[in-house]
Design a protein around this motif. Structure first.
Motif, PDB file in Angstrom:
ATOM      1  N   GLY A 195       0.821  -1.386   0.072  1.00 24.26           N
ATOM      2  CA  GLY A 195       0.080   0.277   0.134  1.00 24.26           C
ATOM      3  C   GLY A 195       0.883   1.193   0.048  1.00 24.26           C
ATOM      4  O   GLY A 195       0.538   2.283  -0.798  1.00 24.26           O
ATOM      5  N   ILE A 196       1.991   1.164   0.681  1.00 22.37           N
ATOM      6  CA  ILE A 196       2.910   2.398   0.826  1.00 22.37           C
ATOM      7  C   ILE A 196       3.648   2.629  -0.530  1.00 22.37           C
ATOM      8  O   ILE A 196       3.577   3.491  -1.212  1.00 22.37           O
ATOM      9  N   ALA A 197       3.882   1.402  -1.065  1.00 26.21           N
ATOM     10  CA  ALA A 197       4.559   1.680  -2.620  1.00 26.21           C
ATOM     11  C   ALA A 197       3.598   2.106  -3.540  1.00 26.21           C
ATOM     12  O   ALA A 197       3.830   2.837  -4.393  1.00 26.21           O
ATOM     13  N   ARG A 240       2.024   6.587  -7.232  1.00 27.52           N
ATOM     14  CA  ARG A 240       0.887   7.544  -7.325  1.00 27.52           C
ATOM     15  C   ARG A 240       1.388   8.954  -7.348  1.00 27.52           C
ATOM     16  O   ARG A 240       1.163   9.774  -8.261  1.00 27.52           O
ATOM     17  N   LEU A 241       2.108   9.269  -6.287  1.00 31.70           N
ATOM     18  CA  LEU A 241       2.773  10.527  -6.083  1.00 31.70           C
ATOM     19  C   LEU A 241       3.748  10.847  -7.101  1.00 31.70           C
ATOM     20  O   LEU A 241       3.751  11.877  -7.694  1.00 31.70           O
ATOM     21  N   ALA A 280       4.818   6.295  11.237  1.00 36.17           N
ATOM     22  CA  ALA A 280       3.999   5.283  10.683  1.00 36.17           C
ATOM     23  C   ALA A 280       4.582   4.678   9.375  1.00 36.17           C
ATOM     24  O   ALA A 280       4.443   3.264   9.491  1.00 36.17           O
ATOM     25  N   ILE A 281       4.882   5.472   8.637  1.00 35.05           N
ATOM     26  CA  ILE A 281       5.570   4.833   7.289  1.00 35.05           C
ATOM     27  C   ILE A 281       6.808   4.202   7.686  1.00 35.05           C
ATOM     28  O   ILE A 281       7.040   3.188   7.012  1.00 35.05           O
ATOM     29  N   VAL A 290      11.501  -0.818  -4.110  1.00 36.42           N
ATOM     30  CA  VAL A 290      10.003  -1.378  -3.953  1.00 36.42           C
ATOM     31  C   VAL A 290       9.569  -0.863  -5.185  1.00 36.42           C
ATOM     32  O   VAL A 290       8.620  -1.624  -5.903  1.00 36.42           O
ATOM     33  N   MET A 291       9.344   0.249  -5.359  1.00 36.74           N
ATOM     34  CA  MET A 291       8.479   0.942  -6.385  1.00 36.74           C
ATOM     35  C   MET A 291       8.910   0.351  -7.903  1.00 36.74           C
ATOM     36  O   MET A 291       7.964   0.283  -8.552  1.00 36.74           O
TER      37      MET A 291
END
Length: 257
Positions: free
Chosen positions: A38-40, A45-46, A70-71, A84-85
């Motif tokens: 979800g973070i990736a 998207r950003l 939290a990240i 990861v991206m």
């Protein structure tokens, strides 16, 4: 433009993130709200929207509605996140298996898939991948691309070199195409408009009797492209020439030359 480098984070942590080791570990308590995936996805998207220069843990946290700390519970830093991206977007590539037309059609498919991927995610062109993120999607893509030239009489090193040549060409061609599009967005002027504004002034100040070939060829090319460069034409022309060269190599192996 920001330049990042893959493989510059903690190698162990990057590989654990790439292969999902962290999320396979048993956890106590309630199900976590966040995941590495979800973070990736939020980071991709950003970066798609604003480029890598906009990418920060704080911005990602804002997108997800959580605190920055939290990240960091899931991803140790930006370097590991970029690994990861990159791996995740490689999962969008369609393998060349089953493409009709033999090895040439399969390699053309590889090049077109890469060209399209860079246009969907232009930020990839801001990342130097001399140390590639060795995750499942990137390795799946490499394995599939190698199958495109397997059994043709090439050595292992030649197979790797052919794939590097084709994907490297696609990356280089896409870079020019993306930069042309970005220039248009930032200036509000199309390449054709830029050329129409530039050409009369250039004709006034430059003595083209010194550059007869540049004048003749450049004028013909600019008329064809509608500007100084033609990214799509360059991609199509260059891809044919690259594949022609690979064909010479394959024929030399088959013929024992």
């Amino acid at each position: 433009m920001t330049t990042e480098y893959s493989g510059t984070g903690d190698p162990r942590r990057s590989l654990e993130l790439l292969w999902g080791a962290q999320e396979r570990r048993p956890r106590r308590g309630p199900r976590p709200r966040l995941t590495v995936e979800g973070i990736a996805a939020a980071a991709i998207r950003l970066a798609d929207a604003e480029g890598l220069e906009a990418l920060s843990m704080r911005r990602i946290a804002d997108e997800l509605g959580v605190s920055t700390m939290a990240i960091y519970t899931y991803v140790p830093g930006k370097a590991e996140l970029i690994d990861v991206m990159l791996d995740r977007v490689h999962g969008e590539l369609t393998p060349p298996d089953g493409v009709p037309g033999g090895w040439r059609a399969r390699l053309e498919h590889v090049a077109r898939e890469r060209w399209a991927l860079y246009h969907r995610h232009p930020w990839m062109l801001q990342v130097s991948t001399g140390r590639p993120p060795l995750g499942p999607n990137l390795l799946d893509a490499y394995e599939a691309e190698l199958r495109a030239v397997d059994g043709l009489g090439l050595s292992d090193v030649e197979m790797d070199s052919v794939i590097s040549l084709v994907t490297g060409f696609a990356q280089s061609a896409a870079r020019t195409s993306v930069e042309v599009a970005q220039a248009e967005r930032r200036t509000g002027m199309t390449d054709e408009q830029w050329w129409q504004a530039t050409a009369p002034v250039l004709q006034k100040h430059a003595d083209f009797r010194r550059y007869p070939l540049a004048d003749r060829v450049g004028t013909s090319a600019a008329r064809e492209y509608g500007g100084a460069v033609g990214p799509e034409h360059a991609f199509e022309f260059g891809l044919r020439r690259v594949l022609d060269g690979v064909e010479v190599l394959i024929r030399s192996r088959v013929g024992g030359g």
